[in-house]
Motif scaffolding. Sequence first.
Motif, mmCIF file in Angstrom:
data_model
loop_
_atom_site.group_PDB
_atom_site.id
_atom_site.type_symbol
_atom_site.label_atom_id
_atom_site.label_comp_id
_atom_site.label_asym_id
_atom_site.label_seq_id
_atom_site.Cartn_x
_atom_site.Cartn_y
_atom_site.Cartn_z
ATOM 1 N N PHE A 407 36.906 53.946 42.270
ATOM 2 C CA PHE A 407 36.697 52.541 42.602
ATOM 3 C C PHE A 407 37.977 51.974 43.199
ATOM 4 O O PHE A 407 39.058 52.559 43.089
ATOM 5 N N GLY A 408 37.844 50.836 43.841
ATOM 6 C CA GLY A 408 39.008 50.144 44.375
ATOM 7 C C GLY A 408 38.895 48.658 44.114
ATOM 8 O O GLY A 408 37.809 48.086 44.220
ATOM 9 N N TYR A 409 40.007 48.042 43.746
ATOM 10 C CA TYR A 409 39.993 46.580 43.589
ATOM 11 C C TYR A 409 40.868 45.919 44.645
ATOM 12 O O TYR A 409 41.840 46.489 45.130
ATOM 13 N N GLY A 410 40.465 44.715 45.007
ATOM 14 C CA GLY A 410 41.253 43.898 45.921
ATOM 15 C C GLY A 410 42.134 42.965 45.116
ATOM 16 O O GLY A 410 41.641 42.072 44.428
ATOM 17 N N LEU A 411 43.446 43.182 45.177
ATOM 18 C CA LEU A 411 44.379 42.403 44.356
ATOM 19 C C LEU A 411 44.254 40.907 44.612
ATOM 20 O O LEU A 411 44.191 40.100 43.681
ATOM 21 N N GLU A 412 44.213 40.521 45.885
ATOM 22 C CA GLU A 412 44.205 39.090 46.210
ATOM 23 C C GLU A 412 42.942 38.399 45.699
ATOM 24 O O GLU A 412 42.989 37.234 45.291
ATOM 25 N N ARG A 413 41.825 39.096 45.695
ATOM 26 C CA ARG A 413 40.595 38.488 45.171
ATOM 27 C C ARG A 413 40.671 38.296 43.661
ATOM 28 O O ARG A 413 40.177 37.300 43.133
ATOM 29 N N ILE A 414 41.298 39.246 42.971
ATOM 30 C CA ILE A 414 41.469 39.088 41.522
ATOM 31 C C ILE A 414 42.421 37.938 41.222
ATOM 32 O O ILE A 414 42.170 37.114 40.328
ATOM 33 N N VAL A 415 43.511 37.839 41.987
ATOM 34 C CA VAL A 415 44.465 36.743 41.795
ATOM 35 C C VAL A 415 43.780 35.400 42.025
ATOM 36 O O VAL A 415 43.958 34.450 41.252
ATOM 37 N N ALA A 416 42.987 35.309 43.097
ATOM 38 C CA ALA A 416 42.296 34.050 43.398
ATOM 39 C C ALA A 416 41.382 33.642 42.250
ATOM 40 O O ALA A 416 41.362 32.472 41.840
#
Length: 439
Positions: A407-416
């Motif tokens: 899997f991959g996560y988007g850091l900026e989306r989690i921060v938002a």
Amino acid sequence: MSQSEVDILGMKAIFSNKLPEFVGQEVGLKGWVANIRSSGKIYFIELRDGAGFTQVVVSEKEVDAASWQAAQSLTLESTVIIQGTVSKHPQKEEFELQAKKIELVQKAEEYPIGKKEHGPDFLLDNRHLWLRSSKQWAIQRVRNTIINSTFWYLNNEGFIKIDSPILTPTSCEGTTTLFEIDYFGEPAYLTQSGQLYLEAAIAAHGRVFDFGPVFRAEKSKTRRHLTEFWMMDAEMAFIEHEGNLKIQEELISFIVEKVLQQNKKELEILERDIKPLQNVKAPFYRITHTEAIAKLRKEGSDIGDMDDLGADDETLLTKMYDKPIFVEKYPSKVKAFYMKRDPKDQTHVLNADLLAPEGYGEIIGGSQREDDHDELLMRMKEHKLPVKDFQWYLDLRKYGSVPHSGFGYGLERIVAWVCGLQHVRETIPFPRLLNRLRP
């Protein structure tokens, strides 16, 4: 001598987050004037030293003439060294400094970002200065906790970090949204994901992850999109679909828990309602793509049976739930060639997108990977991919192939999501957008 205690000008200089340890003692703080106001013979300076914000009380009768003159001359963002006694605020759970001596290091010119409202373009043009504001300071501190928590969790679950290349000859999912460059006479691309390379590394290490910048030449101006952003990709040998989801929900639960523990002040500055975050605990909700389509249609969406979920669909769906939700088993026709088909329904794949609540939408995408050589070759041909360019990837299925997932996560989306922001442009120090390459 620790980093929090450095002798300057014959005094003990500390960072502001250490103030509670020095109540009643004389220390020094070094930093920038974030705000200043006066009341007769007293100045109140809000000092930012990197670690936080501290109120410094400067009384004319408690400082020498040179220090009083320095206080009177201060401007926003002037840099100072202040010596004083640490005291507890009389009404708040905060600590402040009663100034004894002030040294002006540099008097700043008139600061462009005043207390009035500024438009987003002005603030982005001055992003190099906007980063100093309390809100932007808080966002980057939360971002740092999310990064550190990710490393901590994965390392303790047996993962090691593998650095995948940024320059690649091929794409994971087609080249339509890739930045192409000339690589000594042949085309190359800025990566969108390190996934394929990580799959090679699992045969050596079992569980691996990477973390770095990725690039997407998508001509989109939505609040969820950047052209340069940071991703964490993870791949795991001998982990199938259910195990993949379990690791994802444990990781996200751990990250949110650490932010709540370590960033209380930052969340207060951001005025983030923490009740929804306190509810983020595994297990998360799960629904199939088919079930999601039915729910969305009841809410008025015209989404088709075989359609991928768009941003509006994700927003609508996540407002129905009070914590993250997995939408799993999408139609194979809208997903990548490497995703393994569901043995119970070959028209769908063993994948899932993890959607954050409160309307934030997708933060993780993952799937079980196709581990059979002939099946994978067939999928490549169906997707009209150049088999020669992917031969090395096919080789992984010839020499010790195992069931595996990632899997991959988007850091900026989690921060938002965690910070409660409306646009990802505030989540990264210097955002790169469709219409913005500077500063």
